[in-house]
Enzyme design. Structure first.
Site: not given
Length: 444
Positions: A162, A86
């Site tokens: 994350e 991400d």
């Protein structure tokens, strides 16, 4: 020992153009938090083509971890590389983004697009974190291409979530899970058993085994709702029944507390320097289309960085003392997110740091240094492994606008580190014995 000849052979197997293309291709796959599937599929398919036997392990069908392996041919240590899929970005929900970003910020092409310009790789996805991810993927390929088998396993992992998000209030449930379904889920359910771990992220070629955590505290300031025609405004805003008028006094107190907290929270160890920071991140109060009687409550959301020795309870007590002294009336304080920071034990992580130093000296011609404190003052996924007693560091290439050579240099350091930690083995060699019980009578 890894030799100059090893260095030269592995460096020759790193194709800078291929690495650049991989980073750009992966970086240009839209992958905001919650939308990592396409990037995860790409990494899985790349690993499959290159012979790294990937698996998908996830809490949900669309947000999975990708786990590949190389090596495991003999008795050696296992080294896990991880990076996140991400990328930080606006939500692209206009009803939310309008309250956080200016139109110019929303229009910035680097949020979701990557390109090579004037010798530098542009775009947030390259910087965080698919540039470093591409480096360890190519590092594994270079070891394989150059004919270096590994005794221990080299785990290649790509994780969702994350960066975030975090479930808070009505924004809750699986759709808002972040870190819990990434490296945390990978560690517990991914079938990995690392002796050491590296969170591959931009560190300007430095390293740190320290990672900060954070807590988000909701400070709920209470007052009275009064029908607007009946209001009699007091002399000073601090005495107003509507708590919105008292927010200024409370934020002044928070600002003064922040400076004291940050100064007292600085932490230094052999593994790095942590300088946790604090910032108000949101405010909520009232209902704009029901405006006749003000509001009885305003909530401030305060993000507080935590060094590896601090706990959320430390912040709770300190904020309560601050709020009482501010004299703004009733304030309820509650953590709505808590993630503590961690660090590796210096003696336990020393072999990994030594391997990175040796790889940097051999690969780049200079010793490795501790990373800038900014890189040990944030959450990175080496925290997950240090939390579970797996010595871990974060290290990687130049963070902002790296060059193709920066990525190639980082790939070389990763490959040499893996060779040093995992140990070499002849390709095709069968697994013999056990790294824990080499003379295990019950078999390998």
């Amino acid at each position: 020992m890894v030799s100059q000849a090893d260095r030269d052979a592995i460096a020759a197997a790193i194709d800078e153009a291929e690495l650049t293309e991989l980073a750009l291709t992966l970086g240009n796959i839209p992958s905001r938090s919650g939308e990592e599937k396409a990037a995860g599929d790409f990494v899985h398919d790349w690993m499959a083509r290159e012979g790294f036997s990937p698996r998908k392990v996830g809490a949900t069908e669309d947000r999975f971890n990708v786990i590949g392996t190389y090596g495991g041919l003999g008795v050696g240590k296992n080294l896990l590389f991880t990076a996140h899929l991400d990328t930080e970005s606006p939500t692209r929900n206009p009803d939310l983004d309008i309250h956080k970003y200016s139109p110019a910020t929303l229009a910035d092409p680097e949020w979701e697009r990557c390109w090579l310009e004037n010798g530098e790789l542009r775009g947030y996805p390259i910087a965080n974190d698919r540039g470093p991810m591409s480096c360890f993927l190519i590092a594994a390929k270079a070891l394989k291409t150059a004919g270096y088998g590994l005794a221990g396993k080299m785990y290649l992992t790509a994780c969702p979530g994350e960066i975030g998000p975090e479930p808070i209030e009505e924004h809750s449930g699986i759709a808002y899970l972040g870190k819990d379904i990434g490296a945390h889920y990978l560690f517990h359910h991914g079938g990995v058993a690392p002796d050491y771990a590296i969170a591959a992220e931009g560190c300007d070629f430095g390293w740190t085994s320290v990672g900060c955590g954070y807590a988000v505290f909701r400070l709920r300031l209470w007052g009275e709702g009064t029908f607007t025609p009946l209001l009699r405004h007091p002399e000073v805003a601090a005495d107003h029944p509507n708590p919105i008028y008292r927010v200024g006094k409370l934020t002044d107190a928070i600002h003064a507390w922040t400076r004291q907290w940050e100064a007292a929270s600085r932490y230094e160890s052999a593994g790095g320097i942590a300088e946790p920071k604090v910032q108000l991140c949101a405010i909520r109060g009232g209902v704009p289309f029901q405006f006749g009687d003000g509001t009885e409550v305003v909530s401030l959301y305060l993000e507080v960085g935590l060094n590896p020795r601090q706990k959320a309870a430390d912040v709770q007590h300190a904020l309560e003392i601050m709020a009482r002294a501010a004299g703004v009336g009733r304030v309820e304080i509650e953590p709505v997110v808590v993630r503590h920071g961690f660090e590796a034990q210096a003696d336990e992580v020393a072999p990994l740091v030594g391997a990175v130093d040796a790889a940097t000296r051999l690969g780049l011609g200079h010793a490795v240094e501790r990373a800038n404190p900014v890189y040990s003052s944030m959450w990175r996924d080496h925290n997950v492994f240090n939390m579970h007693r797996v010595p871990a560091i974060t290290t990687g290439p130049r963070r902002w606008r790296p060059t193709p050579k920066d990525l190639a240099d980082s790939a070389l350091v990763y490959a040499l580190t893996a060779l040093e930690i995992c140990g070499r083995a002849e390709v095709g060699e069968a697994v013999q014995g056990s790294s824990v019980y080499p003379d295990n009578p019950f078999g390998p």
